[in-house]
Design a protein around this motif. Sequence first.
Motif, PDB file in Angstrom:
ATOM      1  N   PRO A 399       0.681  -1.306   0.034  1.00 32.72           N
ATOM      2  CA  PRO A 399      -0.102   0.016  -0.245  1.00 32.72           C
ATOM      3  C   PRO A 399       0.709   1.143  -0.095  1.00 32.72           C
ATOM      4  O   PRO A 399       0.589   2.171  -0.614  1.00 32.72           O
ATOM      5  N   GLU A 400       1.680   1.173   0.745  1.00 29.35           N
ATOM      6  CA  GLU A 400       2.640   2.483   0.930  1.00 29.35           C
ATOM      7  C   GLU A 400       3.612   2.810  -0.375  1.00 29.35           C
ATOM      8  O   GLU A 400       3.820   3.873  -0.904  1.00 29.35           O
ATOM      9  N   ALA A 401       4.074   1.663  -0.986  1.00 28.40           N
ATOM     10  CA  ALA A 401       4.700   1.870  -2.130  1.00 28.40           C
ATOM     11  C   ALA A 401       3.631   2.404  -3.297  1.00 28.40           C
ATOM     12  O   ALA A 401       3.942   3.137  -4.077  1.00 28.40           O
ATOM     13  N   GLN A 402       2.261   1.844  -3.466  1.00 24.50           N
ATOM     14  CA  GLN A 402       1.445   2.240  -4.255  1.00 24.50           C
ATOM     15  C   GLN A 402       1.248   3.707  -4.227  1.00 24.50           C
ATOM     16  O   GLN A 402       1.110   4.379  -5.115  1.00 24.50           O
ATOM     17  N   LYS A 403       1.090   3.844  -3.090  1.00 24.97           N
ATOM     18  CA  LYS A 403       0.581   5.484  -2.593  1.00 24.97           C
ATOM     19  C   LYS A 403       1.774   6.570  -3.099  1.00 24.97           C
ATOM     20  O   LYS A 403       1.499   7.434  -3.546  1.00 24.97           O
ATOM     21  N   GLN A 404       3.121   6.167  -3.078  1.00 24.61           N
ATOM     22  CA  GLN A 404       4.094   6.866  -3.366  1.00 24.61           C
ATOM     23  C   GLN A 404       4.643   6.838  -4.649  1.00 24.61           C
ATOM     24  O   GLN A 404       5.180   7.725  -5.533  1.00 24.61           O
ATOM     25  N   ALA A 405       3.973   5.793  -5.619  1.00 25.63           N
ATOM     26  CA  ALA A 405       4.199   5.457  -6.881  1.00 25.63           C
ATOM     27  C   ALA A 405       3.393   6.467  -7.851  1.00 25.63           C
ATOM     28  O   ALA A 405       2.213   7.099  -7.483  1.00 25.63           O
ATOM     29  N   ASN A 406       3.838   6.891  -8.742  1.00 26.10           N
ATOM     30  CA  ASN A 406       3.285   7.891  -9.828  1.00 26.10           C
ATOM     31  C   ASN A 406       2.272   7.052 -10.495  1.00 26.10           C
ATOM     32  O   ASN A 406       0.897   7.631 -10.684  1.00 26.10           O
ATOM     33  N   ARG A 407       2.447   5.808 -10.843  1.00 15.17           N
ATOM     34  CA  ARG A 407       1.439   5.141 -11.719  1.00 15.17           C
ATOM     35  C   ARG A 407       1.807   3.374 -11.448  1.00 15.17           C
ATOM     36  O   ARG A 407       2.907   3.308 -11.168  1.00 15.17           O
ATOM     37  N   THR A 408       0.802   2.687 -11.781  1.00 23.48           N
ATOM     38  CA  THR A 408       0.995   1.261 -11.429  1.00 23.48           C
ATOM     39  C   THR A 408       0.634   0.508 -12.626  1.00 23.48           C
ATOM     40  O   THR A 408      -0.690   0.853 -13.005  1.00 23.48           O
ATOM     41  N   PHE A 409       1.477  -0.454 -13.026  1.00 23.25           N
ATOM     42  CA  PHE A 409       0.934  -1.315 -14.130  1.00 23.25           C
ATOM     43  C   PHE A 409       1.185  -2.598 -13.762  1.00 23.25           C
ATOM     44  O   PHE A 409       2.081  -3.157 -13.410  1.00 23.25           O
ATOM     45  N   GLY A 410      -0.055  -3.416 -14.379  1.00 28.12           N
ATOM     46  CA  GLY A 410       0.256  -4.994 -14.122  1.00 28.12           C
ATOM     47  C   GLY A 410       0.316  -5.771 -15.552  1.00 28.12           C
ATOM     48  O   GLY A 410      -0.168  -5.221 -16.506  1.00 28.12           O
ATOM     49  N   PHE A 411       1.126  -6.941 -15.616  1.00 22.79           N
ATOM     50  CA  PHE A 411       1.579  -7.567 -16.623  1.00 22.79           C
ATOM     51  C   PHE A 411       1.273  -8.845 -16.490  1.00 22.79           C
ATOM     52  O   PHE A 411       1.534  -9.665 -15.505  1.00 22.79           O
ATOM     53  N   ASP A 412       0.763  -9.661 -17.605  1.00 21.07           N
ATOM     54  CA  ASP A 412       0.336 -10.999 -17.450  1.00 21.07           C
ATOM     55  C   ASP A 412       1.661 -11.923 -17.776  1.00 21.07           C
ATOM     56  O   ASP A 412       1.762 -12.475 -18.797  1.00 21.07           O
ATOM     57  N   SER A 413       2.438 -11.787 -16.550  1.00 18.65           N
ATOM     58  CA  SER A 413       3.889 -12.471 -16.782  1.00 18.65           C
ATOM     59  C   SER A 413       4.286 -13.247 -15.539  1.00 18.65           C
ATOM     60  O   SER A 413       3.487 -12.755 -14.585  1.00 18.65           O
ATOM     61  N   GLY A 414       5.117 -14.213 -15.651  1.00 19.48           N
ATOM     62  CA  GLY A 414       5.622 -14.704 -14.392  1.00 19.48           C
ATOM     63  C   GLY A 414       6.861 -13.577 -13.884  1.00 19.48           C
ATOM     64  O   GLY A 414       7.290 -12.644 -14.628  1.00 19.48           O
ATOM     65  N   HIS A 415       7.462 -14.177 -12.722  1.00 23.15           N
ATOM     66  CA  HIS A 415       8.401 -13.143 -12.140  1.00 23.15           C
ATOM     67  C   HIS A 415       9.533 -12.864 -12.929  1.00 23.15           C
ATOM     68  O   HIS A 415      10.036 -11.686 -13.008  1.00 23.15           O
TER      69      HIS A 415
END
Length: 532
Positions: A399-415
């Motif tokens: 949550p804190e990382a999301q709060k401080q990030a400008n934007r968040t993107f998810g990708f359908d991939s493994g690690h």
Amino acid sequence: MVLNICGCLVSFFMLSSCTYLKYASVQANYAQIQNAAPSQINLKHMLDRETFFVIGRTFDQSGKYADVSLAVAAYSDKYKRNERVDMMFFKGTGTHFGLNLPDGDYDLLIYADINGNHIFEQNETVGERKLSLSKTLYPQLIVNQIDIPLTASKVSARSEKIALPENVETKQSLYYPSGTIRTLDDPLFSQNMSTLGMYDPASFLENASTMFYALEEDTAHKIPIVFVHGINGTPRSFEPIIKRLDRNRYKPWFFYYPSGGDLDQLADFFYNIFLSGDVIPLGDMPLIVVAHSMGGVVVREAINKYKGLDRENTLKLFVTVASPLGGNLAAAAGEKHGLLVLPAWRDLNPDNRFIQQLYRQPLPEFVNHQLFYAYRNSNILKLGENSDGVVSLSSQLHPEAQKQANRTFGFDSGHVDILSNEKMTILLLDLIGSVHGIFSEQSMAALVDGGFEIQLSDNYSPTTRHLIHYAGKYLTMLVYGLIEPMQSQKHFILAAQGEVQATTDLEKEFIMFMQEYPALVDEVLTTKTEKN
């Protein structure tokens, strides 16, 4: 129970249990040796003991060691008389060296292969300095700015005869430490070396002591991008991205570190090398960092070390990719039950101080943090919460990382696969492309056009030869007023025009170049006039 824990660790760190057990045995052997016949060399290989990263430079006012093979050696008397605890070979002066040392008192000696016989003789000691290491003096375990001036050769009380290893890369760079410029297929970046960095950081650092690498000689107009791998990773992890990078505008750098080490110490080292401005002063040129997995955690802590000083470099774009920004429960299990406990596991335990204090300071306003996460878990047996097969989504999306990030993107991939994901790569390159350097578009076009492919005589310094090779046309346009100059370039222009006295090597030697090669200068001016 041990098998379950090993399976958990294998899932997180993608290791084989055989390798894990092998190095657990190795560490047990180090402990036995230390009890029976203690030494500083043995001590620095023990994972449960702290060591110091020492960063220094040699200075040579005489200039006679500029193209000579050198070595720095650290001697201790703590357990054995004249024990050589660490050593680094390099060539030329002015760039940085690195040492990895346990606490104690040391004599640092600089050797020079003056006669060129590939042996450092006892009478070839050209620099010396004492150094005391303790947590009281250096609580962050980082010792920076250890400068050693070079003098006439002499015999020191510590001097010994040392052969220069045949396999040591001592190719001189104008701006980087020797051996820094590598290709991604270099054996140093092999998986075996990465694994060594997890389980035996001291052995890793004997081969990669500066932890800084580049693919090409430095060029001032390109924006640096520091790629930071995760645990058990290497610079090769980023090859799919680097193949697509605009190398005319951006230069890849790598923070290649022993990933089993203490994360706070590694973060402090990252700050000192890349952010402080002391080792790599970028001035107004922005910096980009792309960090995968645990590398994102290391850099996030390094950002906490910013002091608000004018000389510090500006991290303009910070991209974390599938990073355990909230720690990892597998690391906690490894710390509690593992036969071998890596310092990195302790730091990644969500209940430990490192993760709990990771967001104690907000990101500086100038840092644009883009948070990339992966959500495909292709494991046949899926245990626990949703993840990318290695790091849970709840940790990637702390949550804190999301709060401080400008934007968040998810990708359908493994690690691991996320680093070769097409959509991720396109978005990343687009973000990188939005960061602009200090040169105008007109200047960049001239710099991309290149310099002069000619063989210059030894009357030109290596630095001037390099600048004329990659930026000669740009420099010519500056002198003749065809490109708008920056403030820092105005004295160079006036000197080249004969309006003021030339004071630097570049000014004197570029005047000589224009006199020796008028046809090349005229060709640039004619081409520019025709284009206009």
